[in-house]
Every structure is written in C-alpha cells, then in structure tokens.
Enzyme design. Structure first.
Site, PDB file in Angstrom:
ATOM      1  N   LYS A  47       0.850  -1.197   0.000  1.00  0.00           N
ATOM      2  CA  LYS A  47       0.000   0.000   0.000  1.00  0.00           C
ATOM      3  C   LYS A  47       0.881   1.241   0.000  1.00  0.00           C
ATOM      4  CE  LYS A  47      -4.042   1.758   2.582  1.00  0.00           C
ATOM      5  NZ  LYS A  47      -4.880   1.570   3.788  1.00  0.00           N
ATOM      6  N   SER A  55      -9.754   1.544   2.802  1.00  0.00           N
ATOM      7  CA  SER A  55      -8.912   2.328   1.922  1.00  0.00           C
ATOM      8  C   SER A  55      -7.826   1.498   1.221  1.00  0.00           C
ATOM      9  CB  SER A  55      -8.248   3.446   2.722  1.00  0.00           C
ATOM     10  OG  SER A  55      -7.344   2.901   3.665  1.00  0.00           O
ATOM     11  N   SER A  95      -9.724  -0.682   7.050  1.00  0.00           N
ATOM     12  CA  SER A  95      -9.206  -0.550   5.688  1.00  0.00           C
ATOM     13  C   SER A  95      -8.541  -1.776   5.096  1.00  0.00           C
ATOM     14  CB  SER A  95      -8.232   0.613   5.619  1.00  0.00           C
ATOM     15  OG  SER A  95      -8.966   1.792   5.486  1.00  0.00           O
TER      16      SER A  95
HETATM   17  N1  GLN Z   1     -13.048   3.672   6.092  1.00  0.00           N
HETATM   18  C1  GLN Z   1     -12.466   4.167   7.296  1.00  0.00           C
HETATM   19  C2  GLN Z   1     -12.186   5.635   7.170  1.00  0.00           C
HETATM   20  O1  GLN Z   1     -12.443   6.174   6.138  1.00  0.00           O
HETATM   21  C3  GLN Z   1     -11.253   3.389   7.651  1.00  0.00           C
HETATM   22  C4  GLN Z   1      -9.993   3.884   7.091  1.00  0.00           C
HETATM   23  C5  GLN Z   1      -8.808   3.062   7.438  1.00  0.00           C
HETATM   24  O2  GLN Z   1      -8.936   2.020   8.084  1.00  0.00           O
HETATM   25  N2  GLN Z   1      -7.651   3.529   7.049  1.00  0.00           N
HETATM   26  O3  GLN Z   1     -11.735   6.257   8.079  1.00  0.00           O
END
Ligand code: GLN
Length: 473
Positions: A78, A153, A177
């Site tokens: 990532k 994400s 994420s």
């Molecule tokens: N979807 C969540 C957010 O937008 C989680 C993001 C993450 O785990 N980096 O904050």
C-alpha cells in the site's frame, strides 16, 4: 499462471525447483500489464528492483541455501508504507512526487526475508475512505465487477490480490481498511492487535488506531505474513515484546472453542443475504464443535460516532506536517502564510480537508470536552464491553460489512452514508483487537466477508478459528 498461487504453493514450487522466483515475478507483472488499465490497483511499479530481488533468491535456491516461506514471493505494498528510494504518495496530490528516504520496519523485515516488491498499490487519500475513490490517482475497480468499488482504503492491495496481480499485499487498517476491501473483493484481510506490528514508516493517519495488516488468498498465508512482520521494534515504542507464533496452531481442532455472537452486530438495514451467510457460517462453526454463545456489546452502537470524532482529531494533527516546507509539493505564493494555505488547499483532496476541519473543530477550546474528551471516555467503555465479552468467549463473529460492494460513485457525494460501511470494523481499532475478514460466500455474484475478532495478542486462536472455518466453507 503462476500468479494464481498462494504463498504456500509458491514456496513449495520454489523449493522443489518447479519454477523460479523470476518466472513467478514475471507472471505477476504479466497479470498487471493485462489488467491494470481496467483495475488501477497500482500507483508505482518497481519492476527492475523486483527482478533483482527475485534473481537473488533464485541464486540462493541454486546454491542449495535454505529459504524461508516468503523468500522470492511477490507482493504489493500500500502506498502509505515507505519503501526506500521509491515514490510514496499516500494517494495524495500533496505527496505525488515524494520519494521515501528509508524502509518502513515491515519492509526491512520482508526485504531481509527475500520478498519481491512488485510496486506501490493505490489507496484512498491518506487511507481515508471506504471505497478507494478518494485517491488522487483515480479509483481502483473491483476485479469481480468493474462497476463496483473494491472497498477502501486498501483498495489497490485488495484488488491486486483478488485479481492475482500479486500473491499477497500489505495494507493498513485504521477503521477497517484491510478488512472492508478484503470483504468486497473476496480475499482474506487480517489486522493484528494494536502494538503487534511496527508502524514505523507507515504514514500516520490516526496513530492510536493505525495498524499494518495483510491481504492474502488464504488464512494460512495471513499467518505466514503475520509471523514475518510482527514483533517489537525500537522505532515504535507501542510495539510489544511478545512472540508471534501462529502457523503451528492453525490446524488444531476448534472443538470446544467458545465463539461469541452479539446481537448488537445484527442491525436493521443490513443486507438480508449477508445476514444469511453469516448465520450459515455460525452453523458450520457449530459443526466443527465450537460452542456459540450469546454475548452483549451494548455500547458498540456508539463506535462509529466515537471513531469519527477521535480519528479526525488525530488526522488533523498528523496531517499538519504536510505544509509545503517539510514534505512534498509546495505552491508558490506571495508570503509564508499564503504559501501554507495554498499548498494545503490545493494539495489535499476534499475528504482529507473535511477530516482536518472536523478534527480541528473537536479539538478546539470549548468543544474539546464535549466531543474529544467524551469520545475518549466512550472509547474506554467500549473496550470494557469487549473485555467483559472476552471473559466468556475466545472469539466473536460478525459480518465485515452490512452490504456487498456498492457501485462506483454511489456514495461518493454522501460522506455520512459512506461512513456507515465501517460500522462493523471500527470497534476492533477502538479496542485495539485483532480481527480478520474471510470470504464467507456470495450474493448476486459478489463476495461477502465474515469477520472474526479475537483477544488482545491472541492471534493464534483467532487465526486457528478462521483457518478451520475457511476450510469447512
Ligand atoms: N473507512 C475508514 C475511514 O475512512 C477506515 C480507514 C482506514 O482504516 N484507514 O476512516
């Protein structure tokens, strides 16, 4: 077609000399070249470095040196995790030209093991999003259906593994994420306990919630990656000096294991077919001899609210460093203040700016007590709910998400609805617990993820349960 192998299969093939790491790496790059136009899972490819890493392992195999489970196996990383001398954008315009000065601890560990890094994978900007759509480099598509989001994400890592562009991937999980995109793409997403894996070299989003995790094709592969990256690190004082032995206990019977079912996870508005698949998985667990026990997590309903106060507060502080001076892009302007303002206005996307503003607001004098402090107090109570539940059970089961992958664009202009996708995942980060999403089945042709959560630092039991469940599904 070597790229379709799991870590375990690829490792066996390498040591039996059925193929070389170079061939395996080549198969991944061919898959990437064939599919990337459609998927957009990668931001940067590191082809030359990958082949050099592969050839080094091939020489070792030729020299009859013993190699470990991850040696010569290609992965995607990532793009918020630093790989020395490679661009690290975090999916943001403000870092679109930034080149990492050092390796994250997870990367130096993997490099030492001889891992082959294919490139840097797409993500929501600074890991903020649930759909992969907030990336400055454009959205990633779901390999199962290119009209659908892959989940975020870690959109690129999940799509790369699901489409066999990579054998496995590293992601980060602040509120789900790793697990949400795993669920939407039909792969395994594993977030270890907070403090298990070093965050050194992971771009901070919300430091008290962030954790590096893996996206793999199987639970066994997740166990291999976990053992490779876990452990204390002098560069991250939150890491614990605990041994991470999980592979050896995967195949244990789960007869008598206590699995908690909290009705608080079965909310109104959840997709009926998702619910059916989770219930069917519970039956399977019972067939394996596990004992299903009703538990209650009454405060879990506040976890989304707590998350969307604490996370932006930490985001607003962590993202203050991107100011046009210390990192990344700078917009020229007449004076210093204007330069800061212009750089940040133009460098950050809408979602990043929304969270910086929200976070600044909840931390500001006058609102701090009402929002930030209150949310911290509720965070503690949610953790206590889990502590109580885990006195009765070894793991908890729930859906990973209330729905399957949604359409691209469907929720993009409606942040509140988008945030609801995280409803089942954020609590593990709030309480610092290990959690995994495994494919549970399909509805209307799209994968449904099952989530298992475990006790702090008891990844061994969690992965054992996930492995057994995976094998009976
Ligand atoms: N979807 C969540 C957010 O937008 C989680 C993001 C993450 O785990 N980096 O904050």
């Amino acid at each position: 077609m070597l790229n379709i192998l799991t870590i375990e299969e690829a490792h066996r093939g390498l040591i039996n000399k059925e193929f070389s790491s170079r061939e395996l790496t080549k198969a991944c790059f061919s898959a990437i070249k064939k599919q990337e136009k459609k998927l957009n899972a990668f931001i940067t490819l590191t082809e030359d470095e990958a082949f050099a890493q592969a050839e080094a392992i091939d020489r070792k195999i030729k020299d009859k040196e013993e190699i470990n489970a991850l040696a010569g196996i290609p992965l995607a990383v990532k793009d918020n995790i630093l790989v020395e001398s490679v661009k690290a954008t975090a999916g943001s315009k403000i870092l679109s030209t930034y080149v990492a000065a050092y390796d994250a601890t997870v990367i130096s560990r993997l490099k030492r093991m001889g891992a082959v890094i294919l490139g840097k994978a797409n993500l929501d900007e600074f890991a903020m999003g649930s759909s992969g759509e907030t990336s400055f480099f454009g959205p990633t598509k779901n390999p199962r259906d290119s009209e659908k989001v892959p989940g975020g994400s870690s959109s690129g890592p999940a799509a790369a593994v699901a489409s066999d562009e990579a054998i496995y991937a590293l992601g980060s999980d602040t509120g789900g994420s790793v697990r949400l995109p795993a669920s939407f793409c039909g792969v395994v997403g594993f977030k270890p306990t907070y403090g298990r894996v070093s965050r050194h070299g992971l771009m901070a989003m919300a430091s008290s919630l962030d954790q590096i995790g893996s996206l793999t094709k199987t639970v066994q592969d997740a166990a291999y990656v976990f053992e490779a990256i876990a452990g204390q690190d002098k560069f991250d004082s939150t890491t614990a000096p605990k041994k991470a032995n999980v592979v050896s206990s995967l195949k244990k019977s789960i007869k008598g294991l206590k699995i908690g079912v909290a009705k608080d996870f079965f909310i109104k508005g959840m997709d009926e077919n998702v619910e059916k698949i989770v219930k069917a998985a519970m039956k399977k667990l019972a067939e394996l001899g596990a004992e299903l026990i009703d538990v209650s997590l009454p405060l879990i309903k506040y976890s989304l609210a707590v998350y969307y106060i604490l996370m932006p507060a930490e985001v607003s502080s962590n993202l203050a460093r991107y100011d046009g001076v210390r990192y990344g892009a700078r917009c020229e302007a007449g004076n210093l203040l204007e330069m800061y303002l212009k750089t940040r206005r133009e460098g950050f996307g809408e979602e990043a700016r929304r969270r910086i503003m929200l976070g600044t607001y909840v931390l500001s004098a006058g609102y701090y007590d009402a929002y930030y402090k209150k949310a911290q107090q509720v965070r503690r109570l949610i953790k206590e709910d889990f502590d109580k539940a885990f006195q009765q059970v070894d793991c908890l089961i729930s859906p990973t998400s209330p729905s399957v992958a949604f359409n691209l664009g469907e929720k993009f202009d409606d942040p509140l609805t988008m945030y609801l996708a995280d409803i089942f995942t954020v609590s593990a980060n709030i309480a610092g617990l290990p959690a995994i999403s495994i494919p549970g089945g399909e509805t209307s042709g799209l994968p449904v993820g099952l989530q298992l959560m475990g006790k702090h630092f008891d990844e061994a039991t969690l992965l054992n349960a996930a492995y057994q469940l995976e094998s009976i599904l």
